[in-house]
Write a protein that holds these residues in place. Structure first.
Motif, PDB file in Angstrom:
ATOM      1  N   LYS A  16      51.898  37.464  41.039  1.00 52.04           N
ATOM      2  CA  LYS A  16      52.244  37.729  39.644  1.00 52.04           C
ATOM      3  C   LYS A  16      51.200  37.132  38.713  1.00 52.04           C
ATOM      4  O   LYS A  16      50.647  36.067  38.981  1.00 52.04           O
ATOM      5  CB  LYS A  16      53.632  37.154  39.338  1.00 52.04           C
ATOM      6  CG  LYS A  16      54.143  37.471  37.937  1.00 52.04           C
ATOM      7  CD  LYS A  16      55.634  37.220  37.807  1.00 52.04           C
ATOM      8  CE  LYS A  16      55.985  35.752  37.886  1.00 52.04           C
ATOM      9  NZ  LYS A  16      57.420  35.506  37.595  1.00 52.04           N
ATOM     10  N   LYS A  17      50.951  37.820  37.606  1.00 55.50           N
ATOM     11  CA  LYS A  17      50.048  37.330  36.563  1.00 55.50           C
ATOM     12  C   LYS A  17      50.730  37.505  35.212  1.00 55.50           C
ATOM     13  O   LYS A  17      51.297  38.574  34.924  1.00 55.50           O
ATOM     14  CB  LYS A  17      48.725  38.087  36.590  1.00 55.50           C
ATOM     15  CG  LYS A  17      47.753  37.660  35.493  1.00 55.50           C
ATOM     16  CD  LYS A  17      46.378  38.282  35.676  1.00 55.50           C
ATOM     17  CE  LYS A  17      46.370  39.763  35.406  1.00 55.50           C
ATOM     18  NZ  LYS A  17      45.002  40.338  35.463  1.00 55.50           N
ATOM     19  N   GLU A  18      50.691  36.477  34.401  1.00 53.71           N
ATOM     20  CA  GLU A  18      51.272  36.532  33.062  1.00 53.71           C
ATOM     21  C   GLU A  18      50.207  36.157  32.037  1.00 53.71           C
ATOM     22  O   GLU A  18      49.496  35.164  32.204  1.00 53.71           O
ATOM     23  CB  GLU A  18      52.454  35.573  32.940  1.00 53.71           C
ATOM     24  CG  GLU A  18      53.632  35.938  33.844  1.00 53.71           C
ATOM     25  CD  GLU A  18      54.777  34.945  33.760  1.00 53.71           C
ATOM     26  OE1 GLU A  18      55.874  35.366  33.343  1.00 53.71           O
ATOM     27  OE2 GLU A  18      54.561  33.765  34.099  1.00 53.71           O
ATOM     28  N   ASN A  19      50.089  36.965  30.997  1.00 54.48           N
ATOM     29  CA  ASN A  19      49.204  36.625  29.885  1.00 54.48           C
ATOM     30  C   ASN A  19      49.758  37.258  28.617  1.00 54.48           C
ATOM     31  O   ASN A  19      50.890  37.772  28.601  1.00 54.48           O
ATOM     32  CB  ASN A  19      47.763  37.063  30.171  1.00 54.48           C
ATOM     33  CG  ASN A  19      47.645  38.551  30.459  1.00 54.48           C
ATOM     34  OD1 ASN A  19      48.433  39.361  29.944  1.00 54.48           O
ATOM     35  ND2 ASN A  19      46.665  38.932  31.265  1.00 54.48           N
ATOM     36  N   GLY A  74      43.037  36.325  40.261  1.00 54.36           N
ATOM     37  CA  GLY A  74      43.692  36.139  38.970  1.00 54.36           C
ATOM     38  C   GLY A  74      45.200  36.155  39.016  1.00 54.36           C
ATOM     39  O   GLY A  74      45.862  36.029  37.976  1.00 54.36           O
ATOM     40  N   TYR A  75      45.795  36.286  40.214  1.00 63.96           N
ATOM     41  CA  TYR A  75      47.243  36.351  40.363  1.00 63.96           C
ATOM     42  C   TYR A  75      47.750  35.123  41.119  1.00 63.96           C
ATOM     43  O   TYR A  75      47.093  34.639  42.045  1.00 63.96           O
ATOM     44  CB  TYR A  75      47.650  37.613  41.124  1.00 63.96           C
ATOM     45  CG  TYR A  75      47.543  38.884  40.317  1.00 63.96           C
ATOM     46  CD1 TYR A  75      48.673  39.492  39.812  1.00 63.96           C
ATOM     47  CD2 TYR A  75      46.300  39.467  40.055  1.00 63.96           C
ATOM     48  CE1 TYR A  75      48.579  40.661  39.063  1.00 63.96           C
ATOM     49  CE2 TYR A  75      46.186  40.622  39.309  1.00 63.96           C
ATOM     50  CZ  TYR A  75      47.335  41.217  38.820  1.00 63.96           C
ATOM     51  OH  TYR A  75      47.246  42.358  38.081  1.00 63.96           O
ATOM     52  N   ARG A  76      48.944  34.661  40.742  1.00 62.68           N
ATOM     53  CA  ARG A  76      49.573  33.535  41.435  1.00 62.68           C
ATOM     54  C   ARG A  76      50.412  34.058  42.583  1.00 62.68           C
ATOM     55  O   ARG A  76      51.224  34.983  42.411  1.00 62.68           O
ATOM     56  CB  ARG A  76      50.457  32.743  40.473  1.00 62.68           C
ATOM     57  CG  ARG A  76      51.059  31.481  41.088  1.00 62.68           C
ATOM     58  CD  ARG A  76      51.934  30.754  40.076  1.00 62.68           C
ATOM     59  NE  ARG A  76      52.428  29.494  40.625  1.00 62.68           N
ATOM     60  CZ  ARG A  76      53.506  29.378  41.402  1.00 62.68           C
ATOM     61  NH1 ARG A  76      54.184  30.463  41.749  1.00 62.68           N
ATOM     62  NH2 ARG A  76      53.882  28.207  41.850  1.00 62.68           N
ATOM     63  N   THR A 122      53.551  40.728  31.775  1.00 69.03           N
ATOM     64  CA  THR A 122      53.693  40.217  33.147  1.00 69.03           C
ATOM     65  C   THR A 122      53.384  41.344  34.124  1.00 69.03           C
ATOM     66  O   THR A 122      53.891  42.464  33.976  1.00 69.03           O
ATOM     67  CB  THR A 122      55.124  39.700  33.390  1.00 69.03           C
ATOM     68  OG1 THR A 122      55.391  38.631  32.473  1.00 69.03           O
ATOM     69  CG2 THR A 122      55.278  39.187  34.819  1.00 69.03           C
ATOM     70  N   TYR A 123      52.555  41.030  35.125  1.00 72.56           N
ATOM     71  CA  TYR A 123      52.131  42.035  36.102  1.00 72.56           C
ATOM     72  C   TYR A 123      52.452  41.543  37.505  1.00 72.56           C
ATOM     73  O   TYR A 123      52.092  40.416  37.872  1.00 72.56           O
ATOM     74  CB  TYR A 123      50.628  42.307  35.973  1.00 72.56           C
ATOM     75  CG  TYR A 123      50.231  42.738  34.580  1.00 72.56           C
ATOM     76  CD1 TYR A 123      50.234  44.082  34.230  1.00 72.56           C
ATOM     77  CD2 TYR A 123      49.885  41.792  33.613  1.00 72.56           C
ATOM     78  CE1 TYR A 123      49.878  44.485  32.949  1.00 72.56           C
ATOM     79  CE2 TYR A 123      49.533  42.180  32.331  1.00 72.56           C
ATOM     80  CZ  TYR A 123      49.534  43.525  31.995  1.00 72.56           C
ATOM     81  OH  TYR A 123      49.190  43.915  30.735  1.00 72.56           O
ATOM     82  N   LYS A 180      46.029  30.765  43.404  1.00 77.97           N
ATOM     83  CA  LYS A 180      45.609  31.901  42.586  1.00 77.97           C
ATOM     84  C   LYS A 180      44.534  32.689  43.328  1.00 77.97           C
ATOM     85  O   LYS A 180      43.554  32.132  43.800  1.00 77.97           O
ATOM     86  CB  LYS A 180      45.059  31.426  41.238  1.00 77.97           C
ATOM     87  CG  LYS A 180      46.135  31.301  40.172  1.00 77.97           C
ATOM     88  CD  LYS A 180      45.521  31.322  38.774  1.00 77.97           C
ATOM     89  CE  LYS A 180      46.618  31.471  37.733  1.00 77.97           C
ATOM     90  NZ  LYS A 180      46.049  31.593  36.356  1.00 77.97           N
TER      91      LYS A 180
END
Length: 492
Positions: free
Chosen positions: A27-30, A8-10, A34-35, A5
């Protein structure tokens, strides 16, 4: 990096790699969604790069650290430019969201992370998309919108090409990669050589004069010309004829001679003429991005819907043009190997021997000399054949030859003078070599005098300029900085 990470993104996958930088899809998911972004990771320097420069600087830690401090500052300039454009809502420049810098000491190292839009390079997009005339015009108009903002802020991009133009999922075109951009001085001119030879304006290539923002309009003109000419540069054999590397080299040299460029053959003639004006000599090309854009929009308005929707990737028979990622066009290699005798420049005086001479050798012999030099049996000696390709440099110089973050290549020089020579290519073929180093004026003049005697040319003041066969040599001296320089360039 995969699975880690960052900001804040994987990190999902590796999507690009250069000498200093790697680019990942992250990618970031919350709860909000999804971003997906692109993450550029820049290491300045890695262990091998530090060791190489440290050796070249005579194991002087201060000089080595200063070298990489300068590289770091250039990278910071790119980040600052992209952030400024993003914060001011510039639509057609790749957005830069966040960045982080981690500084390591002993030895010095900068670890830089840049979070950007995840987009498709135009060079990839055209391989999988049937581009039409309207889209060509849209590319030109939207990149000119970006250049209007750049030039209004006295910024010259200097490396506009398909690989540095990006496409969003909804078809918006954006300008990216400001790694070699220049900020103009008060006289609004720049003199250093940066960029890609296949897209350079002649005044940049020849180092004949200081240049201004119109060189960006020229480079964009080359991009649009290729899109409207079956991905073939000016003066290449007409599609669908076969061609080889000699044709590519001849086309570049003819363009650099400022010969009149023929119309591209896959687009309406009035659109072709608008593009050709961008490829005029500095005096006659468009004076601004706005003027170029206005002319493109006038042509778009004059074309019928049928003309606008005409495919650029199909010939008159309806066959789709295939695009090779390495050469931008379909290439069929000849079965015959043509044996050529070529001019090689043997540069010895730079390293204390005091000789600068030229000899005719076969390509095979040139490669044998490269292998011998690499093994150290005839050090100090450098032989650069103007027939050498980018692949040849990589094969015969090995780790001494690297690609920089600015898109140019660098050849590590032997330890006595040290430093790096800058090497440029066009479509894989060698175009120029430049090298600067510290030496007294008397020593450098003695070497240059010997060179002139070998070539039977008279010269008594800086710069020394000579031409033979297809090579121009410029030898110069910067008295205030006590710096000698050598510049080799292919000519017609």
């Amino acid at each position: 990096m995969i699975g880690q990470k960052v900001l804040g993104y994987r990190v999902e996958e590796l999507i690009g790699r250069g000498s200093f930088a790697t680019v990942y899809k992250v990618k970031k998911e919350n709860e909000s969604g999804t971003y997906v972004r692109a993450l550029k990771r820049i290491i300045i320097p890695d262990e091998e790069q530090y060791r190489r420069i440290w050796n070249a600087m005579g194991h002087d830690k201060r000089k080595t650290d200063l070298y990489f401090q300068n590289v770091f500052e250039e990278t910071m300039q790119e980040i600052q430019l992209m952030h400024a454009f993003t914060e001011n809502g510039v639509k057609n420049v790749v957005a830069c969201y966040e960045n982080d810098v981690i500084r390591h000491m002993d030895p010095i190292q900068y670890e830089i992370y840049i979070l950007m839009e995840y987009l498709t390079p135009l060079s990839d997009y055209i391989c999988n998309h049937d581009l039409n005339v309207e889209e060509l015009i849209d590319i030109g108009v939207q990149i000119l919108d970006a250049l209007e903002v750049c030039h209004a802020n006295h910024i010259i991009h200097r490396d506009i090409k398909e690989a540095n133009i990006f496409v969003t999922p909804n078809g918006i075109y954006k300008l990216g990669d400001f790694g070699v951009a220049a900020i103009q001085n008060e006289q609004r001119f720049v003199s250093s050589i940066k960029g890609t030879a296949g897209y350079m304006a002649p005044e940049v290539y020849h180092k004949s004069e200081k240049y201004d923002e119109s060189v960006d309009l020229y480079s964009l003109g080359i991009v649009l010309y290729k899109l409207g000419n079956h991905m073939r540069s000016p003066f290449m054999p007409a599609y669908p004829q076969e061609f080889n590397s000699q044709d590519s080299r001849n086309a570049l040299l003819k363009r650099m001679s400022e010969a009149p460029v023929p119309l591209p053959d896959a687009i309406p003639k009035n659109l072709g003429r608008v593009i050709l004006k961008a490829l005029e000599t500095k005096k006659y090309r468009y004076c601004s991005a706005e003027k170029f854009k206005d002319e493109l929009l006038k042509v778009k308005k004059s074309l019928s819907n049928e003309q606008l929707k005409k495919s650029l990737m199909k010939d008159k028979s309806g066959t789709t043009t295939s695009i090779d990622l390495d050469n931008s066009v379909p290439i069929k290699e000849s079965n015959k190997r043509i044996k050529r005798w070529i001019l090689a420049l043997s540069v010895m005086g730079l390293l204390g021997i005091g000789v600068l001479t030229s000899v005719f050798i076969s390509h095979k012999h040139s490669m044998e000399l490269q292998q011998s030099w690499k093994k150290g049996s005839i050090v100090p000696f450098i032989t650069i054949s103007m027939e050498m390709t980018e692949k040849d440099f990589k094969n015969y110089y090995g780790k001494r030859f690297t690609e920089g973050i600015d898109g140019q290549y660098y050849l590590e020089m032997p330890d006595e003078e040290g430093g790096f020579a800058t090497v440029t290519f066009s479509e894989g073929m060698l175009i120029s070599v430049s090298y600067s180093f510290e030496k007294s004026e008397d020593q450098w003049k003695e070497i240059c005098d010997d060179f002139y005697q070998k070539w039977m040319i008279e010269g008594d003041e800086w710069p020394y300029i000579a031409e033979k066969e297809e090579v121009r040599v410029v030898l110069d001296y910067d008295k205030p900085n006590k710096e000698a320089s050598l510049f080799l360039k292919r000519i017609e």
